[in-house]
Design a protein around this motif. Structure first.
Motif, short mmCIF file in Angstrom:
data_model
loop_
_atom_site.label_atom_id
_atom_site.label_comp_id
_atom_site.label_asym_id
_atom_site.label_seq_id
_atom_site.Cartn_x
_atom_site.Cartn_y
_atom_site.Cartn_z
N PHE A 900 0.83 -1.22 -0.06
CA PHE A 900 0.05 -0.07 0.05
C PHE A 900 0.95 1.17 -0.02
O PHE A 900 1.99 1.14 0.60
CB PHE A 900 -0.98 0.05 1.16
N PHE A 901 0.29 2.24 -0.57
CA PHE A 901 0.78 3.66 -0.61
C PHE A 901 0.46 4.14 0.83
O PHE A 901 -0.91 4.09 0.85
CB PHE A 901 0.46 4.43 -1.85
N ALA A 902 1.01 5.07 1.43
CA ALA A 902 0.49 5.69 2.78
C ALA A 902 0.69 7.21 2.57
O ALA A 902 1.49 7.65 1.81
CB ALA A 902 1.49 5.17 3.71
N HIS A 903 -0.25 7.90 3.38
CA HIS A 903 -0.04 9.36 3.70
C HIS A 903 1.26 9.47 4.78
O HIS A 903 1.91 8.38 5.26
CB HIS A 903 -1.28 9.87 4.44
N SER A 904 1.72 10.68 4.71
CA SER A 904 2.84 10.76 5.69
C SER A 904 2.57 10.49 7.27
O SER A 904 3.55 10.20 7.97
CB SER A 904 3.30 12.15 5.55
N ASN A 905 1.22 10.47 7.67
CA ASN A 905 0.93 10.18 9.04
C ASN A 905 0.78 8.57 9.08
O ASN A 905 0.42 8.00 10.09
CB ASN A 905 -0.45 10.74 9.33
N LYS A 906 1.29 7.90 7.99
CA LYS A 906 1.44 6.55 7.76
C LYS A 906 -0.03 5.68 7.57
O LYS A 906 -0.10 4.62 7.92
CB LYS A 906 1.95 5.91 9.13
N THR A 907 -0.94 6.56 7.51
CA THR A 907 -2.36 5.84 7.10
C THR A 907 -2.24 5.43 5.83
O THR A 907 -1.86 5.96 4.81
CB THR A 907 -3.39 6.62 7.56
N GLU A 908 -3.28 4.39 5.40
CA GLU A 908 -3.12 3.83 4.04
C GLU A 908 -3.75 4.63 3.01
O GLU A 908 -4.77 5.21 3.34
CB GLU A 908 -3.82 2.47 4.07
N VAL A 910 -3.86 3.96 -0.66
CA VAL A 910 -4.26 3.09 -1.89
C VAL A 910 -3.63 1.82 -1.67
O VAL A 910 -2.28 1.90 -1.56
CB VAL A 910 -4.38 3.73 -3.19
N SER A 911 -4.27 0.56 -1.89
CA SER A 911 -3.63 -0.62 -1.90
C SER A 911 -3.47 -1.10 -3.18
O SER A 911 -4.42 -1.36 -3.95
CB SER A 911 -4.20 -1.48 -0.84
N ILE A 912 -2.62 -2.40 -3.26
CA ILE A 912 -2.38 -3.20 -4.26
C ILE A 912 -2.02 -4.78 -4.17
O ILE A 912 -1.42 -5.12 -3.14
CB ILE A 912 -1.45 -2.64 -5.15
N ARG A 913 -2.77 -5.55 -4.83
CA ARG A 913 -2.70 -6.91 -4.33
C ARG A 913 -1.70 -7.70 -5.30
O ARG A 913 -1.70 -7.37 -6.45
CB ARG A 913 -4.35 -7.45 -4.67
N PRO A 914 -0.67 -8.19 -4.47
CA PRO A 914 0.39 -8.76 -5.64
C PRO A 914 -0.33 -9.80 -6.17
O PRO A 914 -1.15 -10.67 -5.72
CB PRO A 914 1.51 -9.21 -4.54
#
Ligand SMILES: O=C(O)CCC(=O)C(=O)O
Ligand SMILES: [Fe+2]
Length: 981
Positions: A900-908, A910-914
């Motif tokens: 997942f890509f995260a915000h700078s406050n570490k919250t998710e 957008v996620s990607i399924r391998p």
């Protein structure tokens, strides 16, 4: 350098000079430090040199056009001595500025025409239209020569006398423009001069064409077209001209031999059609020297010098006409440009001192030696005195020259004031010193991206960022480098021993540089950076280049560590770097009557220095481990062993250069090798070859990248044709510089790579890649186990036949495809290099623990340290050189493990399924993480890329070489099997 005064019949005044060895070959005589053929055997000796390249039996077809020049011959000449041609007759080389009427005609020959002529010539060659080929290429060459000469003359003239510019002096309140006034006049003059001589529409020739002409490519075509036109003399000259710039090309070498031996082209027709005038004079001077015609020696050497300095000036001003990438800001742009020019100028003596295929290191210095000798013979002692003093400017410690000075002083005709150096040399040396001191003072300036001529180690940049109070040692320890003994443990000041400065990979890589060295009388072999450059220039072997790259970095690391250790107020410069191996000498039974030293010398007890000094310093870093033999020994005043240390890859022993030490030569005949660095606090003593080597490596790299680069659309289309699909882009992924592509790997490739990790991986290998620390537990979570294979290890395993060749091929191919896709998708204008490549699987340790809240990989960015306030700082221990990252996933049969890509406050965000063949590419500064792998094994090929060539992951080159070797072996086996049938 040895001495011309030593040759042949000596004047009685010179009878006290040392004599050197005689030349082996009966038709040769010694002059300077070479053996040359006497008159009866004079030949185009560069030809002979090239013949030595092909001492083996060869049979080749030299032409791509079908029927080529064929030769089948066993050549067996003993021509190991490096010799220069002295048989060539001069040609009319000087291209003058064309007259006005000519200029009008000339203006038709715009650079477009040069390109057309070249392309037309090549096309004619392909269509076997030999006449048209020759005529077009001849015109392309002459137009190119004329154009470059005109441009170069404009540059020279405008620099000397910018008053041709009609601009008045520019004055300004603004400080920056106060400096620009002079430049402005030069620029205005140059533009006018070019407009006038080439026409306002003139466009500079594109750099890829310039490269073709600079590497003499037209002659390669020309030689064949002439041959087909039944003009063997011209063909011989063309192929010889090409050969001089491309002597690694064996096909062409054979052509030259063919023209000589089969078509009986006389030696005098093998002319270098691109020869600079001073080289012709030089050739004649050498001939006169062999003939002992001193007057002619004087006249030709004087002309050589005159033309040489002209060429030197030209080289300098042409450096300013090279194409450079420039930075965006005014100050960085201008400074980057200056640094490029500086690097180019630094190379001028190197370029000019290449005579035929040989680089004559002290060319200019030698000239004054010849002059001194010749003037002495014609009894012009004043001039001989002047030449002596001039020579001493180059090498004041030359004993021979000092002695010669004494001899001359004893002559009545010579007064003290005759010992006055020539102004031209004073100026030349000043310009060289200026350049070098500028380079030194700009050392800390960092060029953008690949333009990094000043190399920085990760540890070097770390050193610069730290405040002195910070605990530098513990930072090094994180990299596995630790002190094992210091002064107090070692009985003397200025001594230390540290471990872990190199990884095993580095040792192995540097070790490959040591081959084919000559053993000295006591059994040592020495490799230095001069030899490195020479070898690289002779053969642009990518693997050799990679090993040199590793060496350059290794030198940087050890120097940095040493500086930190001693914390000197004045930084140490490297005075000499070398690789030294010791093994028992041929007369191994005889006991050495001296103490072998790490620098390759052997010193008698009474010659051992007494004094310790902190000004001169030595470090020795071992390149391999040995259990019993080869110890390093610190000696005390009585020459007894103080402390001894065994050999270990990466172990570094440091001591004052005056300290007493010795070493044990292995008894079993094996080699004991180390990287030996000598330091000094005097910046003047800095080893220039280190900087030169870095610049050379950089240039080679640029050349390679330039020839390989292709348009992004073409590559992207090729990917699309192969089934690769871009499935998510910036918008869906919520930020620029992110994308997801599918079908980058096939199912079969995914399984091959997964099998590779599961079967061949060392647990934990490569994760901490500066120092492999096998560890089963993931560095991020105790619930998972890590297994990985680096590209280096894959290459090694394939080499050892542990890994199937096909697996290595897939590993390399998928890595390269991923790199190329990222480079082209992001439309990067600079080449993207691998920084680190790691095939890695994470396995859930306890499948039943499905309620895990931890992450498989916490939120982070790949090139900076995420701080609690959400900022990300580019500092150690982050890999700050990384610019882009990619993950190529290999499977989906596991639970959890989403990227997942995260915000700078570490919250998710957008996620990607391998899944197998899916690639995520992104800017290495973007925050991302991996959710817990709750069951099963998740495998991915993780790739980090950099725009900085200095950080280029050299293991790819090594692995590629291993693959090529294996494939070749396979082909040979198949061929043999086929023949057996
Ligand atoms: O495996 C992944 O999906 C990401 C791993 C990662 O971000 C890293 O190793 O830096
Ligand atoms: Fe990452």
């Amino acid at each position: 350098m040895s001495d011309p005064l030593k040759k042949g019949q000596l004047h009685s005044a010179y009878s006290n000079f040392r004599l050197t060895s005689f030349c082996k070959h009966k038709h040769t005589v010694r002059y300077m430090d070479r053996c040359v053929f006497t008159r009866s055997t004079l030949f185009v000796i560069s030809l002979l040199t090239l013949l030595s390249l092909i001492n083996s039996c060869l049979s080749l077809d030299s032409s791509s056009a079908g029927e080529g020049v064929k030769i089948e011959q066993k050549l067996n000449l003993d021509l190991n001595s490096q010799i220069v041609s002295i048989a060539e007759e001069p040609q009319d080389e000087s291209a003058q500025l064309p007259s006005k009427s000519f200029q009008k005609i000339f203006q038709e020959f715009q650079s477009k025409t040069i390109m057309d002529l070249y392309d037309g010539g090549v096309k004619a060659y392909e269509n076997q239209l030999w006449y048209s080929c020759a005529s077009k290429l001849e015109r392309a060459v002459s137009t190119y020569k004329l154009t470059t000469r005109i441009i170069s003359n404009c540059r020279l003239n405008c620099k000397k006398d910018p008053s041709q510019s009609k601009l008045y002096n520019v004055t300004s309140e603004e400080e920056i423009f106060q400096h620009v006034g002079f430049l402005l006049k030069i620029a205005d003059c140059l533009r006018n001069c070019l407009d006038e001589s080439l026409g306002v529409d003139y466009k500079p020739l594109p750099s890829d064409y310039v490269h073709l002409f600079e590497t003499r490519m037209p002659y390669q075509y020309l030689q064949y077209c002439y041959y087909k036109l039944d003009q063997p003399k011209k063909a011989a000259a063309a192929s010889y001209t090409y050969f001089l710039a491309n002597h690694e090309d064996p096909d062409n070498t054979l052509n030259v031999v063919y023209y000589r031996d089969e078509l009986h082209v006389p030696e005098s027709d093998f002319q270098d059609l691109e020869r600079a005038p001073y080289k012709a004079h030089y050739g004649r001077a050498l001939r006169a020297y062999v003939e002992e015609d001193w007057k002619s020696v004087i006249s030709h050497v004087e002309q050589t010098l005159e033309e040489y300095y002209l060429e030197y000036e030209r080289c300098f001003s042409d450096c300013e006409g090279k194409e450079f990438p420039i930075g965006q800001e005014f100050s960085t742009g201008v400074t980057d440009w200056l640094v490029y020019i500086l690097a180019c100028k630094m190379d001028c003596p190197f370029v000019l001192n290449k005579i035929y295929t040989e680089t004559i290191e002290n060319f200019l210095q030698d000239m004054y030696h010849y002059l001194q000798f010749a003037y002495f013979h014609v009894q012009d002692y004043e001039k001989a005195a002047e030449a002596t003093e001039t020579y001493l400017l180059f090498d004041s410690s030359s004993e021979i020259m000092q002695k010669n000075k004494e001899i001359l002083k004893a002559k009545d005709q010579v007064r003290d004031e005759d010992f006055k150096p020539r102004q031209e040399v004073v100026d030349y040396l000043k310009s060289q010193e200026d350049i070098h001191s500028l380079v030194r003072s700009m050392r800390a300036y960092r060029l953008p991206n690949e333009a990094n001529t000043e190399v920085k180690e990760p540890l070097e940049s770390l050193a610069e960022q730290q405040s002195p109070s910070e605990d530098w040692m513990s930072r090094y320890e994180q990299h596995g480098m630790h002190l094992i003994a210091k002064s107090v443990d070692l009985n003397r000041q200025w001594r230390f021993v540290s471990d872990g400065l190199f990884s095993g990979e580095k040792c192995e890589e540097i070790f490959t540089l040591i081959e084919g060295l000559k053993k000295g009388p006591h059994g040592s072999e020495i490799f230095d950076l001069k030899r490195a450059q020479q070898k690289l220039k002779e053969n642009l072997d990518e693997e050799y280049e990679a090993s040199l790259g590793v060496l350059v970095r290794a030198i940087g690391i050890v120097r940095q560590y040493t500086m930190h250790y001693f914390d000197p107020e004045t930084p140490y410069v490297i005075k000499k770097s070398s690789l030294v191996c010791w093994s028992s000498s041929d007369k191994s039974e005889e006991k050495l009557d001296c103490y072998p030293q790490e620098d390759g010398t052997c010193v008698k007890a009474d010659a051992m220095p007494q004094e310790l000094t902190s000004n001169l310093y030595t470090t020795v870093t071992y390149l391999h481990s040995a259990d019993e033999d080869g110890d390093f020994v610190f000696l005390n005043e009585d020459m007894k062993a103080d402390r001894t240390f065994g050999l270990k890859c990466g172990r570094t022993v440091g001591f004052s250069t005056g300290d007493r030490h010795t070493l044990k030569i292995p008894k079993d005949g094996s080699k004991r090798c180390a990287m030996v660095l000598k330091y000094s606090k005097d910046p003047k003593e800095e080893e220039k070859d280190y900087t030169k080597l870095i610049i050379l490596l950089h240039k080679v790299d640029q050349l390679r990248m330039a020839s390989a680069s292709q348009q992004p659309e073409v590559i992207m289309k090729r990917f699309a044709d192969a089934g690769v699909k871009i499935v998510k882009e910036a918008k869906e992924l919520k930020a620029k510089e992110r994308f997801v592509a599918d079908k980058v790997a096939s199912e079969a490739q995914c399984s091959t790579l997964i099998n590779m990790v599961l079967s061949a991986a060392l647990v934990g290998d490569g994760y901490i890649h500066l120092q492999s620390k096998p560890s089963a537990i993931s560095p991020h979570t105790e619930h998972e186990m890590f297994r990985g294979v680096t590209i280096y290890r894959a290459g090694k395993l394939a080499h050892e036949d542990v890994l199937p060749v096909g697996a290595l091929r897939d590993f390399l191919e998928l890595s390269e495809n991923s790199r190329l896709l990222v480079e082209k998708y992001f439309n990067l204008t600079k080449p993207l290099y691998f920084d680190f490549t790691h095939l890695v699987c994470r396995t859930a340790v306890d499948d039943s623990n499905k309620k895990r809240e931890d992450l498989s990989h916490p939120v982070h960015a790949d090139n900076c340290v995420l701080k609690p306030d959400g900022s990300c700082v580019k500092e150690y221990p982050a890999f700050i050189e990384r610019d882009y990252s990619a993950l190529l996933y290999l499977n989906d049969d596991f639970d959890g493990g989403e990227f997942f890509f995260a915000h700078s406050n570490k919250t998710e965000q957008v996620s990607i399924r391998p899944t197998c063949g899916r690639l995520v590419g992104f800017n290495a500064g973007h925050f991302h993480g991996v959710r817990a792998v709750k069951s099963g094994t998740r495998c991915a090929l993780a790739l980090w890329f950099t725009l900085d060539p200095y950080f280029k992951e050299l293991a790819h080159v090594v692995a590629r070489k291993a693959l090529n070797d294996k494939e070749e072996q396979q082909r040979q086996r198949e061929k043999a099997a086929h023949e057996d049938l």
